[in-house]
Structure formats: structure tokens, C-alpha cells
Design a protein around this motif. Structure first.
Motif, PDB file in Angstrom:
ATOM      1  N   CYS A 110       0.849  -1.184   0.000  1.00  0.00           N
ATOM      2  CA  CYS A 110       0.000   0.000   0.000  1.00  0.00           C
ATOM      3  C   CYS A 110       0.887   1.238   0.000  1.00  0.00           C
ATOM      4  O   CYS A 110       2.106   1.144  -0.027  1.00  0.00           O
ATOM      5  N   GLY A 111       0.256   2.411   0.034  1.00  0.00           N
ATOM      6  CA  GLY A 111       1.004   3.629   0.266  1.00  0.00           C
ATOM      7  C   GLY A 111       1.373   4.478  -0.928  1.00  0.00           C
ATOM      8  O   GLY A 111       2.146   5.422  -0.787  1.00  0.00           O
ATOM      9  N   ARG A 112       0.835   4.170  -2.097  1.00  0.00           N
ATOM     10  CA  ARG A 112       1.045   5.063  -3.247  1.00  0.00           C
ATOM     11  C   ARG A 112      -0.316   5.553  -3.728  1.00  0.00           C
ATOM     12  O   ARG A 112      -1.320   4.877  -3.568  1.00  0.00           O
ATOM     13  N   LEU A 113      -0.301   6.713  -4.339  1.00  0.00           N
ATOM     14  CA  LEU A 113      -1.534   7.370  -4.753  1.00  0.00           C
ATOM     15  C   LEU A 113      -1.892   6.992  -6.185  1.00  0.00           C
ATOM     16  O   LEU A 113      -1.082   7.206  -7.094  1.00  0.00           O
ATOM     17  N   PRO A 114      -3.082   6.421  -6.411  1.00  0.00           N
ATOM     18  CA  PRO A 114      -3.490   6.163  -7.791  1.00  0.00           C
ATOM     19  C   PRO A 114      -3.399   7.440  -8.618  1.00  0.00           C
ATOM     20  O   PRO A 114      -3.682   8.533  -8.118  1.00  0.00           O
ATOM     21  N   GLU A 115      -2.995   7.293  -9.875  1.00  0.00           N
ATOM     22  CA  GLU A 115      -2.777   8.449 -10.756  1.00  0.00           C
ATOM     23  C   GLU A 115      -3.944   9.435 -10.773  1.00  0.00           C
ATOM     24  O   GLU A 115      -3.749  10.630 -10.842  1.00  0.00           O
ATOM     25  N   ASP A 116      -5.154   8.917 -10.715  1.00  0.00           N
ATOM     26  CA  ASP A 116      -6.330   9.784 -10.803  1.00  0.00           C
ATOM     27  C   ASP A 116      -6.933  10.072  -9.428  1.00  0.00           C
ATOM     28  O   ASP A 116      -8.026  10.609  -9.331  1.00  0.00           O
ATOM     29  N   GLY A 117      -6.202   9.751  -8.369  1.00  0.00           N
ATOM     30  CA  GLY A 117      -6.748   9.912  -7.029  1.00  0.00           C
ATOM     31  C   GLY A 117      -6.186  11.114  -6.294  1.00  0.00           C
ATOM     32  O   GLY A 117      -5.361  11.864  -6.816  1.00  0.00           O
ATOM     33  N   GLU A 118      -6.686  11.296  -5.087  1.00  0.00           N
ATOM     34  CA  GLU A 118      -6.151  12.335  -4.222  1.00  0.00           C
ATOM     35  C   GLU A 118      -6.220  11.841  -2.783  1.00  0.00           C
ATOM     36  O   GLU A 118      -7.106  11.073  -2.418  1.00  0.00           O
ATOM     37  N   VAL A 119      -5.258  12.271  -1.990  1.00  0.00           N
ATOM     38  CA  VAL A 119      -5.242  11.910  -0.579  1.00  0.00           C
ATOM     39  C   VAL A 119      -6.412  12.601   0.112  1.00  0.00           C
ATOM     40  O   VAL A 119      -6.675  13.783  -0.124  1.00  0.00           O
ATOM     41  N   GLU A 120      -7.110  11.868   0.927  1.00  0.00           N
ATOM     42  CA  GLU A 120      -8.255  12.396   1.678  1.00  0.00           C
ATOM     43  C   GLU A 120      -7.733  13.088   2.941  1.00  0.00           C
ATOM     44  O   GLU A 120      -7.829  12.567   4.058  1.00  0.00           O
ATOM     45  N   SER A 121      -7.167  14.270   2.765  1.00  0.00           N
ATOM     46  CA  SER A 121      -6.487  14.988   3.849  1.00  0.00           C
ATOM     47  C   SER A 121      -7.401  15.289   5.029  1.00  0.00           C
ATOM     48  O   SER A 121      -6.995  15.159   6.191  1.00  0.00           O
ATOM     49  N   PHE A 122      -8.630  15.684   4.759  1.00  0.00           N
ATOM     50  CA  PHE A 122      -9.560  16.006   5.845  1.00  0.00           C
ATOM     51  C   PHE A 122      -9.820  14.772   6.703  1.00  0.00           C
ATOM     52  O   PHE A 122      -9.742  14.833   7.931  1.00  0.00           O
TER      53      PHE A 122
END
Length: 168
Positions: A106-118
Motif C-alpha cells: 500500500c502507500g502510493r496514490l493512484p494516478e487519478d486519485g487524491e489523498v483524503e487529507s480532511f
């Protein structure tokens, strides 16, 4: 899992996986306990999240439990994202029809995704600005890379089962 391969061999596979795919490797027994005791991080966000009781429990543990259950139920690899928005690979290790553990990453961001910072901020108690700063340093991953990483674990599990003369 240690009946299938020694702890040191699992740890070596974790290192190889991490080096090849830049993901946080995971090897867990059927109860969800880590087999190797080691941690290799692909980004600064994950260790910060896991260092907080709320973050580990609300994001990592929930994803691990849900995806392990799905992989066991379906009898195959599950590729998804955790609640933080990061790619997760879960490959079940099944012997004679019984789940004995999982491997994955785990631990990488899908190209079309974004981290759910909130969500990460609320779950962990970390400041949202700090989370956004850490999130900016999470490397992206293509679907093809994720599938290649999953195939790595599937092949390693198949080899380990074959060496022991075990059936899935």
C-alpha cells in the motif's frame, strides 16, 4: 505463514517488493499480525498516520480487515484504495482452502486519485495543513504498476506453495 516460509524469507520478499514497486510491503498472518516485524515506508504520510492511535485504527486497520475478508471470501487478489485514498493490494495466502495470511502493499496514490487529507486529519488528530504537506510527497502509481505489484506477490505465494507441495 512461518510454516510456509521462514520469517527471514518473508522479510527478504518485503524488501524486494519495496525496492521494485516503492510501496509499503505487508505480510500478515491469519489474525492480522505482522509476520516480519519490519516496516518499509514509501512515503512520509503513512508512518505519521500509523504513529497515531486514531489513524492506525480508523484507516489502516479498517482497510486491512475489510480487504482481507474480501480476499478470503473471493479467494483472490483485491486491489482497492484505503480511506486515505492510497492504493492497497491484498493477496490471500490460502492453503487447502483455508486462509493462513495475506501479502500485499500500500502507500502510493493512484494516478487519478487524491489523498483524503480532511479524513486523515480527523482520524489521526494531525493538523490538516501538516497532512496536506505530507500528502504532497506521496508518489503516484499507475494501474499497470499496481497490477504488476500484485502479480509479484501472487507469483511468490505460488512458488512458496509449490516448494512445500501444498494446494491452494
Amino acid at each position: 505463514m512461518t510454516d510456509l516460509m521462514p520469517r527471514e524469507d518473508w522479510a527478504a520478499l518485503e524488501r524486494e517488493f519495496h525496492e521494485r514497486f516503492g510501496m509499503n510491503p505487508r505480510v500478515y498472518d491469519e489474525a492480522g499480525a505482522g509476520v516480519t516485524g519490519g516496516r518499509l515506508w514509501s512515503n512520509p504520510l503513512c508512518p505519521a498516520l500509523r504513529a497515531t492511535p486514531g489513524g492506525a485504527g480508523a484507516v489502516c486497520s479498517v482497510a486491512n480487515a475489510a480487504l482481507t475478508a474480501q480476499a478470503a471470501r473471493e479467494g483472490g487478489t483485491v486491489i482497492d484504495v484505503c480511506d486515505a485514498g492510497l492504493a492497497v493490494i491484498t493477496v490471500p495466502v490460502i492453503v487447502d482452502g483455508a486462509l493462513i495470511g495475506i501479502v500485499g502493499g500500500c502507500g502510493r496514490l493512484p494516478e487519478d486519485g487524491e489523498v483524503e487529507s480532511f479524513l486523515v486529519s480527523k482520524a489521526s488528530g494531525l493538523d490538516e495543513g501538516e497532512v496536506e504537506g505530507l500528502a504532497a510527497r506521496v508518489p503516484a502509481v499507475s494501474q499497470a504498476e499496481v497490477e504488476s505489484a500484485a502479480a509479484f506477490w501472487e507469483a511468490k505465494v505460488a512458488e512458496a506453495l509449490a516448494r512445500k507441495g501444498l494446494a491452494r
